[in-house]
Scaffold this active site. Structure first.
Site, PDB file in Angstrom:
ATOM      1  N   TYR A 233       0.872  -1.285   0.122  1.00  0.00           N
ATOM      2  CA  TYR A 233       0.046   0.013  -0.057  1.00  0.00           C
ATOM      3  C   TYR A 233       0.881   1.255   0.165  1.00  0.00           C
ATOM      4  O   TYR A 233       0.840   2.155  -0.858  1.00  0.00           O
ATOM      5  CB  TYR A 233      -1.059  -0.107   1.343  1.00  0.00           C
TER       6      TYR A 233
ATOM      7  N   ALA B 180       3.993   1.289  -1.024  1.00  0.00           N
ATOM      8  CA  ALA B 180       4.436   1.643  -2.295  1.00  0.00           C
ATOM      9  C   ALA B 180       3.879   2.266  -3.474  1.00  0.00           C
ATOM     10  O   ALA B 180       4.090   3.051  -4.208  1.00  0.00           O
ATOM     11  CB  ALA B 180       5.017   0.335  -2.747  1.00  0.00           C
ATOM     12  N   SER B 181       2.334   1.642  -3.103  1.00  0.00           N
ATOM     13  CA  SER B 181       1.351   2.432  -4.301  1.00  0.00           C
ATOM     14  C   SER B 181       1.079   3.739  -4.097  1.00  0.00           C
ATOM     15  O   SER B 181       1.007   4.583  -5.054  1.00  0.00           O
ATOM     16  CB  SER B 181      -0.028   1.579  -4.429  1.00  0.00           C
TER      17      SER B 181
END
Ligand code: NAP
Length: 244
Positions: free
Chosen positions: A151, A153-154
């Site tokens: 999450y 990273a996104s």
């Protein structure tokens, strides 16, 4: 009526932050497209007072995003505002995280933002007007959160996307900004349970969880021409959580 007659798409607006944004846009006079993967869009649409459309769209699928953009333009003739809000945050320790766990989160949160933006931007460029608002998070953008590596990273990706795209689209009079919420009370976070809620509340300097309307009010500002000189920014709304 800060958004009178504007046409706005809000992804993931079947509940939570997206729903609050869709309702706030409508209160400000916008024509609103309620879009989500689930049938909850039809219930939300009933609460919209202005002209509206309810469109089922899985943002992780480019064909869904394209179909949505085309349907909106054939109904309203334009798209002024896109809010990339659809997102998932399934907690998972990194050691247990599978490749498919990773792909799912990246595909919805980051690729979903790419898909919807890609589908909508050609229309905004043609009309030389647009507002894109990405709902990122303090997680990944400002701080890390355990069990949310995929999450974070996104959301860091969405933040970089916002900054770079703002520069490319500035010549077309399109503003691209992001909102980074802290903990907000939504159906998605309610599953955390009472103890986690209380722990977070105590850790927030303003001693309160944010409400979806806190984010919706900021989205109205960024979608309106009151913010026409702002682009490429990430605005934190978190009760002071990351300031300490
Ligand atoms: P939520 O209550 O879980 O609502 C998200 C909505 O998006 C749900 O209706 C969900 O449907 C839908 N959705 C899931 N996958 C989708 C897909 N592939 N395509 C289209 N729609 C999809 O979430 P929220 O708490 O309001 O969060 C909204 C956004 O704010 C997210 O991007 C999240 O990362 C961000 N955010 C939230 C918080 C917070 O504390 N709440 C903090 C920082 C950032 P289902 O219910 O069927 O999955």
């Amino acid at each position: 009526m800060k958004l009178k007659d504007r046409v706005a798409i809000v992804t993931g607006s079947g509940q939570g932050i997206g729903k609050a944004i869709a309702l706030a846009f409508s209160r400000e006079g916008a024509r609103v497209v309620v879009s989500d993967i689930t049938d909850k869009i039809y219930e939300v649409q009933k609460e919209i007072k202005t002209e509206s459309l309810a469109i089922k769209c899985d943002v992780s699928k480019m064909e869904d995003a394209k179909k949505m953009a085309d349907e909106v333009v054939s109904k309203f003739g334009r798209i002024d505002i896109l809010v990339n809000n659809a997102g998932i945050y399934p907690f998972k320790p990194f050691l247990e995280m599978s490749e498919s766990d990773w792909d799912k989160v990246i595909n919805v949160n980051l690729k979903g933002t790419f898909n919807c933006t890609k589908a909508v931007v050609p229309y905004m460029v043609k009309q030389r007007y647009g507002k894109i608002i990405n709902i990122t998070s303090i997680a990944g953008t400002v701080v890390g959160f355990p069990q949310l590596v995929h999450y974070c990273a996104s959301k860091a990706g969405q933040t970089g996307f916002t900054r770079a795209l703002a520069l490319e689209l500035a010549p077309f009079n399109i503003n691209v900004n992001a909102i980074a919420p802290g903990p907000i009370v939504t159906p998605g976070t309610q599953v955390l349970g009472n103890e986690a809620y209380e722990n977070f509340r105590r850790a927030i300097p303003l001693q309160r969880w944010g409400e979806p309307e806190d984010i919706a009010n900021l989205a109205v500002f960024l979608a309106s021409d009151e913010s026409k000189n702002i682009t490429g920014q990430v605005i934190v709304s978190d009760g002071g959580y990351v300031t300490q």
